[in-house]
Design a protein around this motif. Structure first.
Motif, PDB file in Angstrom:
ATOM      1  N   SER A  62     -65.100   0.340  10.860  1.00 47.09           N
ATOM      2  CA  SER A  62     -64.337   1.594  10.935  1.00 47.09           C
ATOM      3  C   SER A  62     -63.335   1.402  12.059  1.00 47.09           C
ATOM      4  CB  SER A  62     -65.278   2.762  11.229  1.00 47.09           C
ATOM      5  OG  SER A  62     -64.536   3.943  11.472  1.00 47.09           O
ATOM      6  N   ILE A  63     -62.114   1.913  11.879  1.00 45.86           N
ATOM      7  CA  ILE A  63     -61.083   1.686  12.902  1.00 45.86           C
ATOM      8  C   ILE A  63     -60.178   2.906  13.007  1.00 45.86           C
ATOM      9  CG2 ILE A  63     -59.451   0.530  11.297  1.00 45.86           C
ATOM     10  CD1 ILE A  63     -58.939  -1.498  13.655  1.00 45.86           C
ATOM     11  N   GLY A  64     -59.707   3.171  14.210  1.00 50.53           N
ATOM     12  CA  GLY A  64     -58.789   4.305  14.411  1.00 50.53           C
ATOM     13  C   GLY A  64     -58.766   4.760  15.862  1.00 50.53           C
ATOM     14  N   ASN A  65     -57.579   5.085  16.349  1.00 52.60           N
ATOM     15  CA  ASN A  65     -57.340   5.549  17.715  1.00 52.60           C
ATOM     16  C   ASN A  65     -58.180   6.799  18.008  1.00 52.60           C
ATOM     17  OD1 ASN A  65     -56.166   6.878  19.948  1.00 52.60           O
ATOM     18  ND2 ASN A  65     -54.144   6.031  19.492  1.00 52.60           N
ATOM     19  N   PHE A  66     -59.003   6.752  19.048  1.00 50.68           N
ATOM     20  CA  PHE A  66     -59.924   7.855  19.329  1.00 50.68           C
ATOM     21  C   PHE A  66     -59.258   9.083  19.948  1.00 50.68           C
ATOM     22  CE2 PHE A  66     -62.933   4.248  19.194  1.00 50.68           C
ATOM     23  CZ  PHE A  66     -63.762   4.738  18.187  1.00 50.68           C
ATOM     24  N   LEU A  67     -57.997   8.952  20.362  1.00 50.70           N
ATOM     25  CA  LEU A  67     -57.281  10.141  20.854  1.00 50.70           C
ATOM     26  C   LEU A  67     -56.879  11.051  19.698  1.00 50.70           C
ATOM     27  CD1 LEU A  67     -54.900   8.620  23.581  1.00 50.70           C
ATOM     28  CD2 LEU A  67     -57.079   9.814  23.919  1.00 50.70           C
ATOM     29  N   HIS A  68     -56.935  10.516  18.489  1.00 51.08           N
ATOM     30  CA  HIS A  68     -56.520  11.244  17.288  1.00 51.08           C
ATOM     31  C   HIS A  68     -57.745  11.997  16.741  1.00 51.08           C
ATOM     32  CE1 HIS A  68     -53.720  12.021  14.100  1.00 51.08           C
ATOM     33  NE2 HIS A  68     -54.408  11.386  13.179  1.00 51.08           N
ATOM     34  N   LYS A  94     -66.815  -6.659   5.204  1.00 46.52           N
ATOM     35  CA  LYS A  94     -66.903  -6.583   3.751  1.00 46.52           C
ATOM     36  C   LYS A  94     -66.305  -5.277   3.228  1.00 46.52           C
ATOM     37  CE  LYS A  94     -70.221  -9.070   1.896  1.00 46.52           C
ATOM     38  NZ  LYS A  94     -71.551  -9.542   1.486  1.00 46.52           N
ATOM     39  N   VAL A  95     -66.533  -4.171   3.967  1.00 47.69           N
ATOM     40  CA  VAL A  95     -66.054  -2.850   3.525  1.00 47.69           C
ATOM     41  C   VAL A  95     -65.589  -2.045   4.737  1.00 47.69           C
ATOM     42  CG1 VAL A  95     -66.709  -0.653   2.434  1.00 47.69           C
ATOM     43  CG2 VAL A  95     -67.604  -2.807   1.515  1.00 47.69           C
ATOM     44  N   LEU A  96     -64.466  -1.354   4.581  1.00 48.88           N
ATOM     45  CA  LEU A  96     -63.988  -0.429   5.613  1.00 48.88           C
ATOM     46  C   LEU A  96     -64.406   0.988   5.247  1.00 48.88           C
ATOM     47  CD1 LEU A  96     -60.812  -0.317   7.639  1.00 48.88           C
ATOM     48  CD2 LEU A  96     -61.206   1.652   6.171  1.00 48.88           C
ATOM     49  N   LEU A  97     -64.961   1.705   6.220  1.00 52.69           N
ATOM     50  CA  LEU A  97     -65.363   3.095   6.029  1.00 52.69           C
ATOM     51  C   LEU A  97     -64.381   4.006   6.762  1.00 52.69           C
ATOM     52  CD1 LEU A  97     -69.223   2.780   6.613  1.00 52.69           C
ATOM     53  CD2 LEU A  97     -67.998   2.800   4.433  1.00 52.69           C
ATOM     54  N   GLY A  98     -63.767   4.934   6.021  1.00 54.24           N
ATOM     55  CA  GLY A  98     -62.808   5.853   6.629  1.00 54.24           C
ATOM     56  C   GLY A  98     -62.975   7.267   6.092  1.00 54.24           C
ATOM     57  N   PRO A  99     -64.132   7.890   6.326  1.00 51.02           N
ATOM     58  CA  PRO A  99     -64.393   9.213   5.742  1.00 51.02           C
ATOM     59  C   PRO A  99     -63.739  10.356   6.518  1.00 51.02           C
ATOM     60  CG  PRO A  99     -66.290   8.514   7.029  1.00 51.02           C
ATOM     61  CD  PRO A  99     -65.298   7.394   7.101  1.00 51.02           C
ATOM     62  N   LEU A 100     -62.442  10.491   6.389  1.00 53.49           N
ATOM     63  CA  LEU A 100     -61.688  11.515   7.124  1.00 53.49           C
ATOM     64  C   LEU A 100     -61.897  12.889   6.495  1.00 53.49           C
ATOM     65  CD1 LEU A 100     -58.572   9.287   7.419  1.00 53.49           C
ATOM     66  CD2 LEU A 100     -59.754  10.211   9.399  1.00 53.49           C
ATOM     67  N   ARG A 101     -62.268  13.859   7.324  1.00 50.31           N
ATOM     68  CA  ARG A 101     -62.513  15.210   6.801  1.00 50.31           C
ATOM     69  C   ARG A 101     -61.275  16.094   6.925  1.00 50.31           C
ATOM     70  NH1 ARG A 101     -68.734  16.236   8.875  1.00 50.31           N
ATOM     71  NH2 ARG A 101     -67.961  15.460  10.876  1.00 50.31           N
ATOM     72  N   PHE A 102     -60.311  15.679   7.718  1.00 49.65           N
ATOM     73  CA  PHE A 102     -59.013  16.365   7.771  1.00 49.65           C
ATOM     74  C   PHE A 102     -57.980  15.355   8.256  1.00 49.65           C
ATOM     75  CE2 PHE A 102     -61.373  17.237  11.684  1.00 49.65           C
ATOM     76  CZ  PHE A 102     -60.485  16.875  12.687  1.00 49.65           C
ATOM     77  N   GLY A 103     -56.713  15.709   8.091  1.00 48.49           N
ATOM     78  CA  GLY A 103     -55.638  14.804   8.499  1.00 48.49           C
ATOM     79  C   GLY A 103     -54.410  15.047   7.640  1.00 48.49           C
TER      80      GLY A 103
END
Length: 418
Positions: A205-211, A276-285
């Motif tokens: 899982s990847i993404g800037n934590f300030l967001h 193997k797999v990227l997880l990106g379960p965004l609930r809003f954005g």
């Protein structure tokens, strides 16, 4: 356009390794440099050690101040032909000064994503309610749309957001340009050298934590999704990458649970292609989520939500699975992780999305064609956008006098401290 000068007013200094917004800004800069524009990048933000060194690209960097007339002197000296505002907040702060000092300069707004849409979805989520259109009608929507109307052209990253602006808010389509991520085509030699299914392991899982959407996504994984996956795949780990880890993020690290906080990835694509797999379960954005583009380029299938996939694949099949409940996300992630044929199809879908929907060559040509047309009849374009002229008039008056008052107060405070 060889005598053209672009002034960029950045919300922050671009960090392409930290966020999709940083990558987007570097793509835009590259477009203008290829057209031989002289580029000046300014920002009121503090310099960051993680920011791109723009001077290496021949770009002048300058820190500017809000509510300070020194910016007017700077404008008189530089006289840009084009101004690019990075997010509507920069247009609010500096747009009236550009209009006063450089009235002939074309004013372009890069929205990055529609902030009011992201905030509306976040509010609906906080309220534990299904998102409905009524959530869109907020003060931030008024501010952001006013900024779009005052600008000569606004760059919109997602077709879904174009539709909201045109259909929901009746924004004239002549003020908008769909300009998504700008990518080079993936060729066979690029994809053949990627690690295959058998040599990869673990989830990422990847993404800037300030967001805010990324922090919420990490909590969703930790509390609801990962325990379900770990139960079925006890040897698997989830490697969580992201810039700006804080204590609250690091506290989620748990070796026993296989939930590992890794911090900033030196290179996002290199990190993603080991998984193997990227997880990106965004609930809003809102906007386009760069993490999924990186995953497609890395040949790593993704599991995300409807919001996460928005604007990326169009009518093409998604590069993995789309699900919205914790149980369904976990189920699809386990299947993708365990089934080589399904995984390979998802990977191919990702390559297809990149090559059919984000070709830099196509969108760059369209962008400069539009700029040329605007340059030829900018006055007529502005006359036809009379609501924008009204907003610029009132904004200039109110913002100008507020800004001058703040500047005067600051000078008085400085004198008193001497």
């Amino acid at each position: 356009m060889s005598n053209s000068k672009l002034l960029i007013i950045g919300f922050i200094w671009p960090e392409p390794n930290s966020s999709a917004a940083g990558g987007r800004m570097m793509q835009l800069i590259d477009l203008f440099l290829k057209k031989k524009f002289e580029v000046i990048y300014t920002s009121p933000a503090k310099f960051s050690e993680n920011a791109e060194n723009l001077e290496h690209l021949g770009i002048t960097q300058k820190q500017i101040q809000v509510n300070d007339s020194s910016f007017d002197e700077f404008l008189k000296e530089e006289q840009p032909t084009h101004v690019l505002f990075d997010r509507f907040m920069m247009e609010e702060q500096f747009g009236w000064r550009i209009a006063e000092q450089c009235p002939e300069a074309m004013r372009i707004l890069d929205t990055e994503d529609l902030h009011f849409l992201r905030k509306a979805r976040q509010q609906a989520y906080k309220d534990k309610k299904v998102f409905k259109k009524k959530y869109l009608y907020t003060d931030i929507a008024k501010r952001e749309i006013a900024s779009i109307l005052r600008s000569d052209l606004s760059l919109i990253i997602s077709k879904s957001e174009m539709e909201i602006l045109v259909n929901q808010f009746q924004v004239n389509i002549n003020l908008l340009l769909y300009l998504p991520f700008l990518l080079k085509p993936l060729k066979d030699k690029d994809t053949e050298n990627l690690p295959n299914f058998d040599t990869r392991q673990h989830f990422i899982s990847i993404g800037n934590f300030l967001h805010a959407p990324n922090w919420d996504k990490t909590l969703f994984l930790k509390e609801e999704i990962w325990p379900l996956i770990k139960k079925e795949l006890p040897e698997a780990e989830l490697h969580v990458y992201g810039a700006y880890t804080s204590q609250k993020v690091e506290q989620l690290h748990n070796v026993k649970q296989g939930f590992l906080i890794k911090g900033r990835a030196p290179n996002a694509i290199d990190a993603i292609k080991q998984a193997k797999v990227l997880l990106g379960p965004l609930r809003f954005g809102a906007g386009l989520k760069g993490k999924f583009i990186d995953a497609m380029q890395a040949g790593t299938p993704s599991v995300t939500t409807t919001v996460g996939a928005e604007g990326l694949c169009g009518d093409l099949p998604w590069c993995g699975e789309i699900a919205n409940s914790a149980e369904e996300i976990a189920k699809q992630a386990i299947l993708l992780y365990s089934m080589p044929k399904r995984w390979k199809i998802a990977q191919r879908n990702g390559f297809n999305i990149i090559n059919k929907r984000f070709q830099r060559k196509v969108f760059a040509a369209n962008f400069f064609k539009r700029l040329k047309k605007l340059e030829q009849d900018l006055n007529l374009h502005r006359q036809q956008n009379f609501v924008g002229q009204i907003l610029m008039h009132h904004s200039t008056q109110s913002t100008k006098y507020m800004s001058l008052w703040i500047e005067s107060k600051n000078k008085d405070s400085a004198k008193e401290s001497i």
